[in-house]
Scaffold this active site. Structure first.
Site: not given
Length: 407
Positions: A66, A69, A143, A270, A338, A364
């Site tokens: 997967c 991660c 998960c 934002f 943000d 981010c």
């Protein structure tokens, strides 16, 4: 080839120096000695010859396949330290010395928002996450990241895939847990017609979904898909941005609240659907600026139906093209910003030229944040506090919040 891993890349691949340049390898840690056959600058299946003391057994059986991660082979302490170091290194590259005060890591089974992909196959349907750097889909029963409610909605996603995916296409399903249950926003499927609409509407009833939308069109809204932002209850548009975990949102809100404490008027730039604006309206008047009118409409409805909040105004405005100017910023005692991954270069230029003294910046992307931080520090700001909020556990994704002040 025998290779010593020197560092991790921004995508959490191990990087070592080969005879002809940098060699990348997945699922390895700094200090480890590996062996493998390089191809195009990459060892796809490294054999660990000398493991790191930070190496642990990945807890998820799907980990090797997967792509959701990429860091389960590292201890929690290592992952938190690495994410903090990425932020500090990005700042250092811009000449800024700052230390991450703490890392707030969301617990297991806490992701309330995730995007799964669905595809029709000869045997039926396949729903899951993409494998690493691949179009292959991997099913993820059990998960460790997603909230149980999202896992329980996978049969609904499988049914929607069977109904709405084309033979060769892939449908993207954004799953979000609201106070009223799970909502699903699908994109990339067949064009809507009457038969598909009726079938999807029936699916929403059978699987007890709060809301189901298809290419932005609401097919069924059985209950308002509300989210709690402070005292307010907001129903965002289908598939709208939301902080990934409750714990992560709480950590960011607490940080921003502390950074703007004492401010009577705050601009939230934002603003989205009001994650910060409505939480801060307990103590300050807020002006929320966001390019998406539907998000602002949701924010406004939430404010108008809440009790005990101070005045919240809003403005639909593209801050990349029309940032708030210094005379507009002068109306506020503190600024909250943000932005998306690209950062807020144009708006930061105006903040630098203004008399603003107190700024809370949520990001981010450490790279665009460091660029904007360099402009702010050149204009006299200092980083008074800096944290990492790890809502995307075991991924290479890094979120942070910083308080900037100037005299």
């Amino acid at each position: 080839m025998r290779l010593t891993i020197e560092r991790l890349s921004l995508h959490a691949d191990g990087v070592g120096q080969g005879p002809e340049g940098a060699i990348h390898a997945p699922m390895v840690l700094p200090g480890e000695v590996i062996e493998g056959e390089p191809e195009a600058g990459r060892i796809a299946s490294p054999k660990i010859e000398t493991p790191s003391a930070a190496r642990v057994k990945p807890p998820c059986p799907h980990y090797r396949a997967c792509g959701g991660c990429v860091l389960q082979h590292g201890s929690d302490e290592f992952v938190a330290g690495w994410k903090a170091s990425v932020v500090e290194t990005a700042l250092a590259g811009r000449g800024i010395v700052a230390k991450v005060a703490r890392v707030e890591t969301s617990p297991l089974h806490s992701r309330r928002r995730a995007t799964l992909s669905g595809r029709r196959t000869k045997k039926g349907v396949l729903v899951g996450f993409h494998a690493r750097a691949s179009e292959t889909l991997v099913e993820v029963p059990g998960c460790l990241i997603l909230r149980p409610e999202l896992m329980e909605a996978i049969p609904a996603v499988e049914a929607a895939t069977a109904l709405g995916a084309s033979r060769k296409g892939e449908v993207s399903f954004a799953l979000t847990l609201s106070e009223a249950g799970v909502e699903i926003a699908a994109r990339g499927g067949k064009p809507m017609d009457r038969a598909l609409f009726e079938a999807l509407s029936d699916l929403a009833t059978r699987h007890d979904l709060a809301r189901l939308s298809w290419e932005g069109e609401t097919v069924a809204e059985r209950r308002p898909a509300r989210q709690a932002f402070g005292r307010a209850r907001v129903t965002p548009p289908p598939g709208a941005f939301l902080q990934a975990t409750d714990a992560g949102e709480a950590a960011l809100v607490a940080f921003v609240r502390a950074a703007t404490k004492g401010a009577a008027r705050v601009a939230d730039l934002f603003a989205g659907c009001g994650t910060f604006a409505l939480a801060l309206a307990d103590e300050a008047e807020i002006h929320a600026v966001e390019s998406s009118a539907p998000m602002l409409e949701a924010l406004d409805r939430g404010w108008r139906t809440a009790q005990g909040l101070k005045r919240v105004t809003h403005e639909a405005r593209d801050l990349f093209r029309r940032p708030l100017l210094p005379d507009e910023l002068a109306r506020y005692d503190a600024i909250v910003i943000d932005p998306p991954r690209a950062g807020a270069e144009a708006q930061v230029q105006q903040i630098c030229a203004s008399k603003t003294r107190n700024l809370a910046y949520v990001s981010c992307n450490p790279v665009s944040f460091a660029r904007d931080a360099a402009a702010l520090t050149a204009a006299g700001f200092e980083i008074a506090d800096l944290i990492v909020v790890d809502q995307f556990r075991w991924s290479s994704h890094i979120e942070l919040a910083a308080r900037f002040t100037r005299r």
